[in-house]
Motif scaffolding. Structure first.
Motif, PDB file in Angstrom:
ATOM      1  N   ALA A  84       0.815  -1.215   0.000  1.00 60.20           N
ATOM      2  CA  ALA A  84       0.000   0.000   0.000  1.00 60.20           C
ATOM      3  C   ALA A  84       0.848   1.264   0.000  1.00 60.20           C
ATOM      4  CB  ALA A  84      -0.939  -0.002   1.211  1.00 60.20           C
ATOM      5  N   LEU A  85       1.985   1.226   0.677  1.00 66.92           N
ATOM      6  CA  LEU A  85       2.782   2.436   0.866  1.00 66.92           C
ATOM      7  C   LEU A  85       3.893   2.623  -0.161  1.00 66.92           C
ATOM      8  CD1 LEU A  85       3.172   2.415   4.769  1.00 66.92           C
ATOM      9  CD2 LEU A  85       1.552   3.731   3.382  1.00 66.92           C
ATOM     10  N   VAL A  86       4.375   1.519  -0.735  1.00 69.82           N
ATOM     11  CA  VAL A  86       5.460   1.602  -1.717  1.00 69.82           C
ATOM     12  C   VAL A  86       4.854   1.557  -3.115  1.00 69.82           C
ATOM     13  CG1 VAL A  86       7.611   0.580  -2.547  1.00 69.82           C
ATOM     14  CG2 VAL A  86       7.033   0.467  -0.108  1.00 69.82           C
ATOM     15  N   GLU A  87       4.828   2.710  -3.759  1.00 71.56           N
ATOM     16  CA  GLU A  87       4.077   2.862  -5.001  1.00 71.56           C
ATOM     17  C   GLU A  87       4.564   1.952  -6.121  1.00 71.56           C
ATOM     18  OE1 GLU A  87       2.610   6.555  -7.856  1.00 71.56           O
ATOM     19  OE2 GLU A  87       3.348   6.916  -5.816  1.00 71.56           O
ATOM     20  N   ASP A  88       5.865   1.712  -6.181  1.00 71.08           N
ATOM     21  CA  ASP A  88       6.395   0.918  -7.285  1.00 71.08           C
ATOM     22  C   ASP A  88       6.594  -0.557  -6.910  1.00 71.08           C
ATOM     23  OD1 ASP A  88       8.486   1.269  -5.559  1.00 71.08           O
ATOM     24  OD2 ASP A  88       9.937   1.934  -7.076  1.00 71.08           O
ATOM     25  N   MET A  89       6.026  -0.996  -5.818  1.00 69.72           N
ATOM     26  CA  MET A  89       6.104  -2.410  -5.447  1.00 69.72           C
ATOM     27  C   MET A  89       5.167  -3.209  -6.352  1.00 69.72           C
ATOM     28  SD  MET A  89       5.534  -4.166  -1.688  1.00 69.72           S
ATOM     29  CE  MET A  89       6.130  -5.815  -1.309  1.00 69.72           C
ATOM     30  N   THR A  90       5.714  -4.139  -7.084  1.00 75.02           N
ATOM     31  CA  THR A  90       4.924  -4.917  -8.028  1.00 75.02           C
ATOM     32  C   THR A  90       4.345  -6.155  -7.350  1.00 75.02           C
ATOM     33  OG1 THR A  90       6.803  -6.281  -8.719  1.00 75.02           O
ATOM     34  CG2 THR A  90       6.447  -4.178  -9.897  1.00 75.02           C
ATOM     35  N   VAL A  91       3.465  -6.844  -8.058  1.00 76.05           N
ATOM     36  CA  VAL A  91       2.919  -8.100  -7.555  1.00 76.05           C
ATOM     37  C   VAL A  91       4.049  -9.104  -7.354  1.00 76.05           C
ATOM     38  CG1 VAL A  91       1.434 -10.065  -8.116  1.00 76.05           C
ATOM     39  CG2 VAL A  91       0.641  -7.736  -8.572  1.00 76.05           C
ATOM     40  N   GLU A  92       4.997  -9.112  -8.266  1.00 76.40           N
ATOM     41  CA  GLU A  92       6.143 -10.013  -8.144  1.00 76.40           C
ATOM     42  C   GLU A  92       6.969  -9.674  -6.902  1.00 76.40           C
ATOM     43  OE1 GLU A  92       5.269  -8.392 -10.915  1.00 76.40           O
ATOM     44  OE2 GLU A  92       4.491 -10.130 -12.028  1.00 76.40           O
ATOM     45  N   ASP A  93       7.146  -8.372  -6.634  1.00 74.60           N
ATOM     46  CA  ASP A  93       7.865  -7.949  -5.428  1.00 74.60           C
ATOM     47  C   ASP A  93       7.116  -8.409  -4.180  1.00 74.60           C
ATOM     48  OD1 ASP A  93       9.763  -6.657  -6.986  1.00 74.60           O
ATOM     49  OD2 ASP A  93       8.729  -4.720  -6.882  1.00 74.60           O
ATOM     50  N   PHE A  94       5.801  -8.260  -4.208  1.00 72.69           N
ATOM     51  CA  PHE A  94       4.969  -8.682  -3.072  1.00 72.69           C
ATOM     52  C   PHE A  94       5.184 -10.164  -2.792  1.00 72.69           C
ATOM     53  CE2 PHE A  94       1.194 -10.670  -1.340  1.00 72.69           C
ATOM     54  CZ  PHE A  94       0.809  -9.823  -0.311  1.00 72.69           C
ATOM     55  N   CYS A  95       5.090 -10.969  -3.823  1.00 73.21           N
ATOM     56  CA  CYS A  95       5.227 -12.422  -3.659  1.00 73.21           C
ATOM     57  C   CYS A  95       6.604 -12.782  -3.115  1.00 73.21           C
ATOM     58  CB  CYS A  95       4.979 -13.126  -4.990  1.00 73.21           C
ATOM     59  SG  CYS A  95       3.264 -13.019  -5.575  1.00 73.21           S
ATOM     60  N   GLU A  96       7.645 -12.133  -3.635  1.00 71.01           N
ATOM     61  CA  GLU A  96       9.001 -12.426  -3.172  1.00 71.01           C
ATOM     62  C   GLU A  96       9.176 -12.046  -1.700  1.00 71.01           C
ATOM     63  OE1 GLU A  96      13.688 -11.379  -4.245  1.00 71.01           O
ATOM     64  OE2 GLU A  96      12.056 -10.481  -5.422  1.00 71.01           O
ATOM     65  N   THR A  97       8.659 -10.865  -1.328  1.00 70.15           N
ATOM     66  CA  THR A  97       8.753 -10.402   0.058  1.00 70.15           C
ATOM     67  C   THR A  97       8.009 -11.333   1.000  1.00 70.15           C
ATOM     68  OG1 THR A  97       8.918  -8.103  -0.688  1.00 70.15           O
ATOM     69  CG2 THR A  97       8.320  -8.460   1.612  1.00 70.15           C
ATOM     70  N   LEU A  98       6.813 -11.745   0.591  1.00 72.92           N
ATOM     71  CA  LEU A  98       6.017 -12.638   1.435  1.00 72.92           C
ATOM     72  C   LEU A  98       6.698 -13.997   1.574  1.00 72.92           C
ATOM     73  CD1 LEU A  98       3.241 -12.614   2.946  1.00 72.92           C
ATOM     74  CD2 LEU A  98       2.330 -13.880   0.993  1.00 72.92           C
ATOM     75  N   ASN A  99       7.182 -14.524   0.476  1.00 77.29           N
ATOM     76  CA  ASN A  99       7.860 -15.824   0.522  1.00 77.29           C
ATOM     77  C   ASN A  99       9.068 -15.777   1.445  1.00 77.29           C
ATOM     78  OD1 ASN A  99       6.055 -16.913  -1.328  1.00 77.29           O
ATOM     79  ND2 ASN A  99       7.359 -16.487  -3.101  1.00 77.29           N
ATOM     80  N   ASN A 100       9.862 -14.719   1.349  1.00 75.53           N
ATOM     81  CA  ASN A 100      11.056 -14.600   2.191  1.00 75.53           C
ATOM     82  C   ASN A 100      10.670 -14.470   3.663  1.00 75.53           C
ATOM     83  OD1 ASN A 100      12.708 -14.716  -0.064  1.00 75.53           O
ATOM     84  ND2 ASN A 100      12.916 -12.495  -0.250  1.00 75.53           N
ATOM     85  N   GLY A 101       9.617 -13.703   3.918  1.00 82.52           N
ATOM     86  CA  GLY A 101       9.165 -13.528   5.307  1.00 82.52           C
ATOM     87  C   GLY A 101       8.639 -14.814   5.910  1.00 82.52           C
ATOM     88  N   PHE A 102       7.904 -15.587   5.109  1.00 82.11           N
ATOM     89  CA  PHE A 102       7.382 -16.852   5.608  1.00 82.11           C
ATOM     90  C   PHE A 102       8.499 -17.879   5.803  1.00 82.11           C
ATOM     91  CE2 PHE A 102       2.606 -16.717   4.350  1.00 82.11           C
ATOM     92  CZ  PHE A 102       2.458 -15.596   5.145  1.00 82.11           C
ATOM     93  N   ALA A 103       9.491 -17.847   4.927  1.00 80.48           N
ATOM     94  CA  ALA A 103      10.630 -18.752   5.081  1.00 80.48           C
ATOM     95  C   ALA A 103      11.369 -18.450   6.390  1.00 80.48           C
ATOM     96  CB  ALA A 103      11.580 -18.625   3.894  1.00 80.48           C
ATOM     97  N   ALA A 104      11.513 -17.161   6.715  1.00 80.53           N
ATOM     98  CA  ALA A 104      12.170 -16.783   7.959  1.00 80.53           C
ATOM     99  C   ALA A 104      11.323 -17.180   9.173  1.00 80.53           C
ATOM    100  CB  ALA A 104      12.420 -15.265   7.969  1.00 80.53           C
ATOM    101  N   ALA A 105       9.998 -17.055   9.042  1.00 84.53           N
ATOM    102  CA  ALA A 105       9.097 -17.409  10.146  1.00 84.53           C
ATOM    103  C   ALA A 105       9.105 -18.890  10.448  1.00 84.53           C
ATOM    104  CB  ALA A 105       7.678 -16.943   9.831  1.00 84.53           C
ATOM    105  N   SER A 106       9.422 -19.702   9.433  1.00 79.87           N
ATOM    106  CA  SER A 106       9.382 -21.160   9.619  1.00 79.87           C
ATOM    107  C   SER A 106      10.633 -21.717  10.270  1.00 79.87           C
ATOM    108  CB  SER A 106       9.187 -21.840   8.260  1.00 79.87           C
ATOM    109  OG  SER A 106      10.332 -21.669   7.418  1.00 79.87           O
TER     110      SER A 106
END
Length: 419
Positions: free
Chosen positions: A396-418
């Protein structure tokens, strides 16, 4: 597809005798303290909470009630810290599906055998169950929708949009007429969730109901869900029709923009109606289902339990906590909560007089059966919940964040959480 239908009655008054509740020796025998933790921010909901506390104290004069609030953004971290340091509250606000980590660690009390659990509408019991045990008492059913000014639509000759293309066309017409088409304030997680949850948890979610378990287990990645990508793309496009200061204001300010008719629409849950009506009680508000699809019949309204309360296990004030949950689930008490907050009851047979036309619109959408009960299956909890919320806010806040960026960020965050 897990679609639920709730019967919502709007005219019959409720009396205390409906469940044969009465004050007596058992009530007066309970004494001590009761510590409650929540993240309620809406003025109408705080008013409703204060009403319940005052009513409870009248019936249980020997119980001292203490409440503490924080923001949604850091709520889970504070709860975990309090539990780990032996300073846990007796009651916490939140849905069991979001706090499975606390349930799995034995920190939340099993309420299955409590008599008052029978008051909860059977259609939403699954939303407060983990492994067939009930861990929460819901007060309301939340429907996410698009709220709009009927008089602005009438002024411009606009019909309620029933497809995504029609929705964008309505946004264009409103913008050309000088209105902000949709109000939003992404400085808090509430508005982020209100917007994206409305967009994603309707029909798109029904295409991937098990995505939470699949992502947490690592079976799938974020990019494996076309409906998630579609929802993010729609959200990004809708942001172009929201107020220019969307990234620097919060939910309260967005609600004001809408209530004051600077904005013609707002995407939010039913919990937003109370504050909006306080800002402008004379507004001619209506609500319609967010049209994520290009075929009207394929749309669905996202529905979840709202205002859920849980008791902390092994609390020194457990009797007082259970008494409080019993009190708030009485039909006349719950009806007052829903009347004040303009929400739909989660209890069987409880009707609320005086619901606004917009709230009645939502109840009609729910009664239509075109429902996505998105938190009846599973929800992110713990670090996964935090990562999910932070990644959505980044989008929502980073205007140039793409769907691909979102997926990569989420995947990395979930990998760290696991780990």
């Amino acid at each position: 597809m897990k679609k639920r239908l709730w019967s919502v009655l709007l005219t019959t008054a409720i009396t205390a005798s409906a469940f044969g509740v009465n004050a007596g020796a058992e009530e007066s025998a309970i004494s001590g303290e009761l510590n409650i933790m929540h993240y309620i921010a809406e003025a109408s909901k705080l008013e409703a909470f204060d009403e319940i506390v005052e009513g409870f104290k009248e019936e249980y004069p020997d119980v001292e009630v203490n409440s503490e609030s924080t923001t949604l953004d850091n709520y889970q971290d504070i709860i975990k810290l309090k539990i780990s340091t032996g300073d846990a509250p007796d009651i916490i606000f939140g849905s069991p599906k979001t706090y499975t980590n606390l349930i799995e660690s034995g920190n939340i009390a099993d309420l299955t055998e409590e008599e008052f659990i029978s008051r909860i509408d059977e259609g939403i019991l699954a939303n407060v169950k983990i492994d067939d045990a009930v861990y929460g008492v819901p007060q309301s059913v939340t429907g996410n929708a698009v709220y709009y000014h009927k008089d602005i639509f009438e002024e411009l000759g606009l019909s309620v949009p029933t497809t995504y293309s029609e929705f964008i066309a309505a946004c264009q017409t409103l913008q050309e007429a000088g209105y902000i088409p949709c109000a939003a304030g992404y400085q808090d997680g509430i508005s982020v969730g209100a917007n994206f949850y409305t967009i994603f948890y309707g029909a798109p979610y029904l295409e991937c109901e098990n995505y939470v378990d699949e992502l947490v287990s690592g079976e799938k990645k974020a990019e494996d869900y076309p409906s998630l990508a579609k929802s993010l793309e729609q959200w990004r496009e809708i942001m172009e029709y929201q107020n220019e200061d969307q990234k620097t204001i919060d939910t309260n300010r967005a609600e004001q923009l809408f209530a004051n008719k600077e904005a013609a629409m707002i995407i939010i849950g039913t919990w937003g109606l109370g504050p909006i009506r306080e800002y402008n009680p004379d507004g001619d508000y209506g609500a319609f289902m967010y049209p994520s699809e290009e075929t009207a019949e394929d749309n669905a309204i996202p529905v979840a339990v709202g205002d859920v309360w849980m008791a902390v296990n092994d609390s020194p004030n457990h009797d007082a906590a259970v008494a409080f949950l019993e009190y708030m689930s009485r039909p006349e008490v719950n009806a007052q909560w829903c009347a004040t907050t303009q929400e739909i009851s989660a209890l069987t047979g409880v009707s609320t007089e005086g619901l606004s036309p917009a709230a009645q619109d939502v109840s009609g959408l729910i009664s239509s059966g075109k429902v996505s009960n998105y938190d009846s299956v599973n929800s992110f909890s713990g670090q996964y919940y935090t990562t999910w919320g932070e990644t959505l806010q980044d989008f929502a806040l980073v205007e140039d964040m793409t769907v691909e960026d979102f997926c990569e960020t989420l995947n990395n965050g979930f990998a760290a959480a696991s780990k």
